[in-house]
Design a protein around this motif. Structure first.
Motif, mmCIF file in Angstrom:
data_model
loop_
_atom_site.group_PDB
_atom_site.id
_atom_site.type_symbol
_atom_site.label_atom_id
_atom_site.label_comp_id
_atom_site.label_asym_id
_atom_site.label_seq_id
_atom_site.Cartn_x
_atom_site.Cartn_y
_atom_site.Cartn_z
ATOM 1 N N ASP A 128 -64.258 -70.901 23.358
ATOM 2 C CA ASP A 128 -63.471 -71.177 24.593
ATOM 3 C C ASP A 128 -64.700 -71.791 25.737
ATOM 4 O OD1 ASP A 128 -61.479 -71.204 26.813
ATOM 5 O OD2 ASP A 128 -61.785 -69.333 27.217
ATOM 6 N N LEU A 129 -64.354 -72.935 26.169
ATOM 7 C CA LEU A 129 -65.419 -73.442 27.085
ATOM 8 C C LEU A 129 -64.819 -73.311 28.644
ATOM 9 C CD1 LEU A 129 -67.558 -75.751 27.752
ATOM 10 C CD2 LEU A 129 -66.029 -77.456 27.342
ATOM 11 N N TRP A 130 -65.835 -72.586 29.424
ATOM 12 C CA TRP A 130 -65.529 -72.149 30.569
ATOM 13 C C TRP A 130 -65.890 -72.963 31.657
ATOM 14 C CZ3 TRP A 130 -67.052 -66.239 31.695
ATOM 15 C CH2 TRP A 130 -65.922 -65.606 30.802
ATOM 16 N N ASP A 131 -66.986 -73.754 31.554
ATOM 17 C CA ASP A 131 -67.562 -74.678 32.485
ATOM 18 C C ASP A 131 -68.669 -75.480 31.945
ATOM 19 O OD1 ASP A 131 -69.924 -73.313 32.828
ATOM 20 O OD2 ASP A 131 -69.308 -72.073 34.444
ATOM 21 N N MET A 132 -69.178 -76.508 32.625
ATOM 22 C CA MET A 132 -69.966 -77.431 31.967
ATOM 23 C C MET A 132 -70.788 -78.347 33.121
ATOM 24 S SD MET A 132 -67.287 -79.399 30.390
ATOM 25 C CE MET A 132 -65.880 -78.259 30.934
ATOM 26 N N LYS A 133 -71.984 -78.812 32.926
ATOM 27 C CA LYS A 133 -72.599 -79.621 33.693
ATOM 28 C C LYS A 133 -73.191 -81.082 33.087
ATOM 29 C CE LYS A 133 -76.699 -80.092 33.893
ATOM 30 N NZ LYS A 133 -77.894 -80.964 33.626
ATOM 31 N N PHE A 134 -72.598 -81.912 33.864
ATOM 32 C CA PHE A 134 -72.862 -83.324 33.545
ATOM 33 C C PHE A 134 -73.742 -83.910 34.384
ATOM 34 C CE2 PHE A 134 -68.487 -82.960 32.095
ATOM 35 C CZ PHE A 134 -68.785 -82.672 30.833
ATOM 36 N N GLU A 135 -74.696 -84.907 33.908
ATOM 37 C CA GLU A 135 -75.483 -86.049 34.685
ATOM 38 C C GLU A 135 -75.263 -87.477 34.245
ATOM 39 O OE1 GLU A 135 -79.558 -84.839 34.973
ATOM 40 O OE2 GLU A 135 -79.100 -82.592 34.885
ATOM 41 N N PHE A 136 -74.963 -88.336 35.438
ATOM 42 C CA PHE A 136 -74.760 -89.792 34.828
ATOM 43 C C PHE A 136 -75.627 -90.650 35.723
ATOM 44 C CE2 PHE A 136 -70.619 -87.504 35.357
ATOM 45 C CZ PHE A 136 -69.861 -87.695 34.095
ATOM 46 N N GLY A 137 -75.818 -91.747 34.945
ATOM 47 C CA GLY A 137 -76.413 -92.950 35.587
ATOM 48 C C GLY A 137 -75.911 -94.317 35.361
ATOM 49 N N VAL A 138 -76.264 -95.282 35.920
ATOM 50 C CA VAL A 138 -75.973 -96.554 35.814
ATOM 51 C C VAL A 138 -76.680 -97.410 34.602
ATOM 52 C CG1 VAL A 138 -75.543 -98.723 37.163
ATOM 53 C CG2 VAL A 138 -75.286 -96.513 38.422
ATOM 54 N N ASP A 139 -75.968 -98.163 33.689
ATOM 55 C CA ASP A 139 -76.677 -99.140 32.817
ATOM 56 C C ASP A 139 -76.814 -100.319 33.258
ATOM 57 O OD1 ASP A 139 -74.119 -100.371 32.550
ATOM 58 O OD2 ASP A 139 -73.762 -99.708 30.581
ATOM 59 N N GLU A 140 -77.229 -101.202 32.397
ATOM 60 C CA GLU A 140 -77.741 -102.747 32.899
ATOM 61 C C GLU A 140 -76.508 -103.582 33.382
ATOM 62 O OE1 GLU A 140 -77.597 -101.741 29.729
ATOM 63 O OE2 GLU A 140 -76.574 -103.089 28.596
ATOM 64 N N ASN A 141 -75.135 -102.946 33.168
ATOM 65 C CA ASN A 141 -74.240 -103.773 33.690
ATOM 66 C C ASN A 141 -73.688 -103.343 34.853
ATOM 67 O OD1 ASN A 141 -74.268 -105.571 31.112
ATOM 68 N ND2 ASN A 141 -73.443 -103.717 30.117
ATOM 69 N N GLY A 142 -74.146 -102.163 35.183
ATOM 70 C CA GLY A 142 -73.715 -101.653 36.497
ATOM 71 C C GLY A 142 -72.595 -100.705 36.120
ATOM 72 N N GLU A 143 -72.302 -100.019 34.877
ATOM 73 C CA GLU A 143 -71.335 -99.108 34.576
ATOM 74 C C GLU A 143 -71.934 -97.740 34.396
ATOM 75 O OE1 GLU A 143 -68.365 -99.743 33.478
ATOM 76 O OE2 GLU A 143 -68.546 -101.812 33.591
ATOM 77 N N ILE A 144 -71.006 -96.678 34.694
ATOM 78 C CA ILE A 144 -71.466 -95.364 35.069
ATOM 79 C C ILE A 144 -71.372 -94.769 33.723
ATOM 80 C CG2 ILE A 144 -71.105 -93.244 35.767
ATOM 81 C CD1 ILE A 144 -70.495 -94.332 38.587
ATOM 82 N N VAL A 145 -72.232 -94.220 32.857
ATOM 83 C CA VAL A 145 -72.459 -93.686 31.627
ATOM 84 C C VAL A 145 -73.021 -92.260 31.482
ATOM 85 C CG1 VAL A 145 -73.963 -94.057 29.686
ATOM 86 C CG2 VAL A 145 -73.278 -96.209 30.811
ATOM 87 N N LEU A 146 -72.569 -91.651 30.869
ATOM 88 C CA LEU A 146 -73.017 -89.858 30.467
ATOM 89 C C LEU A 146 -74.541 -89.988 30.254
ATOM 90 C CD1 LEU A 146 -72.354 -87.162 30.755
ATOM 91 C CD2 LEU A 146 -71.505 -87.264 28.251
ATOM 92 N N GLY A 147 -75.382 -89.339 30.834
ATOM 93 C CA GLY A 147 -76.724 -89.070 30.284
ATOM 94 C C GLY A 147 -77.017 -87.822 30.122
ATOM 95 N N ASP A 148 -78.447 -87.507 30.152
ATOM 96 C CA ASP A 148 -78.908 -86.072 29.810
ATOM 97 C C ASP A 148 -78.444 -85.543 28.715
ATOM 98 O OD1 ASP A 148 -80.587 -84.091 31.298
ATOM 99 O OD2 ASP A 148 -78.766 -82.962 31.468
ATOM 100 N N GLU A 149 -78.108 -84.155 28.564
ATOM 101 C CA GLU A 149 -77.657 -83.527 27.612
ATOM 102 C C GLU A 149 -76.422 -82.783 27.689
ATOM 103 O OE1 GLU A 149 -80.943 -80.165 28.564
ATOM 104 O OE2 GLU A 149 -79.906 -79.599 26.632
ATOM 105 N N ILE A 150 -76.014 -82.170 26.431
ATOM 106 C CA ILE A 150 -75.089 -81.243 26.615
ATOM 107 C C ILE A 150 -75.322 -80.300 25.434
ATOM 108 C CG2 ILE A 150 -72.470 -80.804 25.773
ATOM 109 C CD1 ILE A 150 -71.966 -83.711 26.915
ATOM 110 N N SER A 151 -75.220 -78.997 25.798
ATOM 111 C CA SER A 151 -76.083 -78.031 24.883
ATOM 112 C C SER A 151 -75.635 -76.776 25.462
ATOM 113 C CB SER A 151 -77.723 -78.215 24.818
ATOM 114 O OG SER A 151 -78.030 -77.646 26.052
ATOM 115 N N PRO A 152 -75.880 -75.655 24.797
ATOM 116 C CA PRO A 152 -75.775 -74.051 25.517
ATOM 117 C C PRO A 152 -76.399 -74.150 26.733
ATOM 118 C CG PRO A 152 -75.980 -74.283 23.098
ATOM 119 C CD PRO A 152 -76.638 -75.509 23.428
#
Ligand code: TMP
Ligand code: ASP
Length: 230
Positions: free
Chosen positions: A166-190
């Motif tokens: 059961d996934l209770w909560d989570m944290k994401f970090e985003f960045g911008v790629d060379e085309n100006g698109e927003i992309v998910l970066g960093d990690e997804i782990s415990p």
């Protein structure tokens, strides 16, 4: 050129790519508590690779390109926003410290929160106006991050449900790629999720609250990810 954070080293690999090396460090309380645990970096790198590989297939834009064992990811270079985007399904952690309530209580809709990455100020929570005012991102970019975060959260909930978590909560970090698109970066782990199964904790809360050997739990999560991806 490389940048070293608390748990990772990011090395510029040229041609719009980076190599992200996961360290064995584990921290809590904005770095106040710190230990080194064998295999931690390798486990978090592989979990991130498997989860982001799955998200890529589902059409989510992530930075992940390739897992280079034992502890490195090849990824798209992004210009990162200094933000943490948290999505919560259930009450825990800083939500309860701020607003009260009981661990594990369901929220009536997924809550999206933004925090500025700033250990010295203990990652202050911010709203859209703060982010725009401080020129961290535009209003449209904030809206896009919130939309992506809610969508990725839903997909991750489905992913971990396949292994009975059961996934209770989570944290994401985003960045911008060379085309100006927003992309998910960093990690997804415990380190960046709260995962529970029959009342048992399978995430960094084991370390934050001194509840035993966190690496035993991380190993279980890695096994689950291997079984889902194969
Ligand atoms: P919180 O309840 O402490 O705000 O944490 C919410 C989620 O974000 C939880 O899954 C742990 C994760 N998280 C990080 O990944 N990094 C952090 O620095 C913090 C504070 C939380
Ligand atoms: N990531 C933060 C730290 O390293 C806090 C946390 O995850 O609890 O200190």
């Amino acid at each position: 050129m490389s940048y070293e954070g608390k748990t990772k080293i990011v090395e510029d690999a040229g041609e719009g790519l980076v190599l992200i090396h996961f360290k064995d460090d584990i921290t809590a309380g904005d770095g106040e508590k710190h230990d080194v645990m064998e295999q931690k970096g390798a486990m978090c790198a592989e979990i991130t690779a498997r989860v982001m590989g799955w998200l890529n297939k589902k059409g989510v834009p992530t930075h992940f390109i390739e897992f280079i064992p034992p502890r490195t990811l090849k990824a798209k270079k992004l210009k990162m926003f200094p933000l943490e985007v948290v999505v919560r399904y259930k009450k825990a952690g800083s939500f309860i410290r701020r607003y009260g309530g009981k661990e594990g209580e369901e929220l009536s809709f997924p809550l999206v929160e933004f925090f500025i990455k700033d250990d010295e100020r203990h990652d202050p929570m911010v709203c859209t106006d703060h982010i725009v005012l401080m020129d961290i991102a535009t209003r449209e970019q904030v809206e896009r991050m919130a939309e992506l975060a809610a969508d990725i959260a839903m997909k991750l909930k489905e992913y971990f449900e396949m292994a009975g978590y059961d996934l209770w909560d989570m944290k994401f970090e985003f960045g911008v790629d060379e085309n100006g698109e927003i992309v998910l970066g960093d990690e997804i782990s415990p380190d960046t999720l709260r995962l529970r199964k029959s009342g048992e904790i399978f995430d960094k809360d084991v370390y934050r609250k001194d509840l035993g050997d966190p690496m035993e739990k991380y190993r279980e999560v890695l096994k689950a990810c291997r079984s889902i991806s194969s």
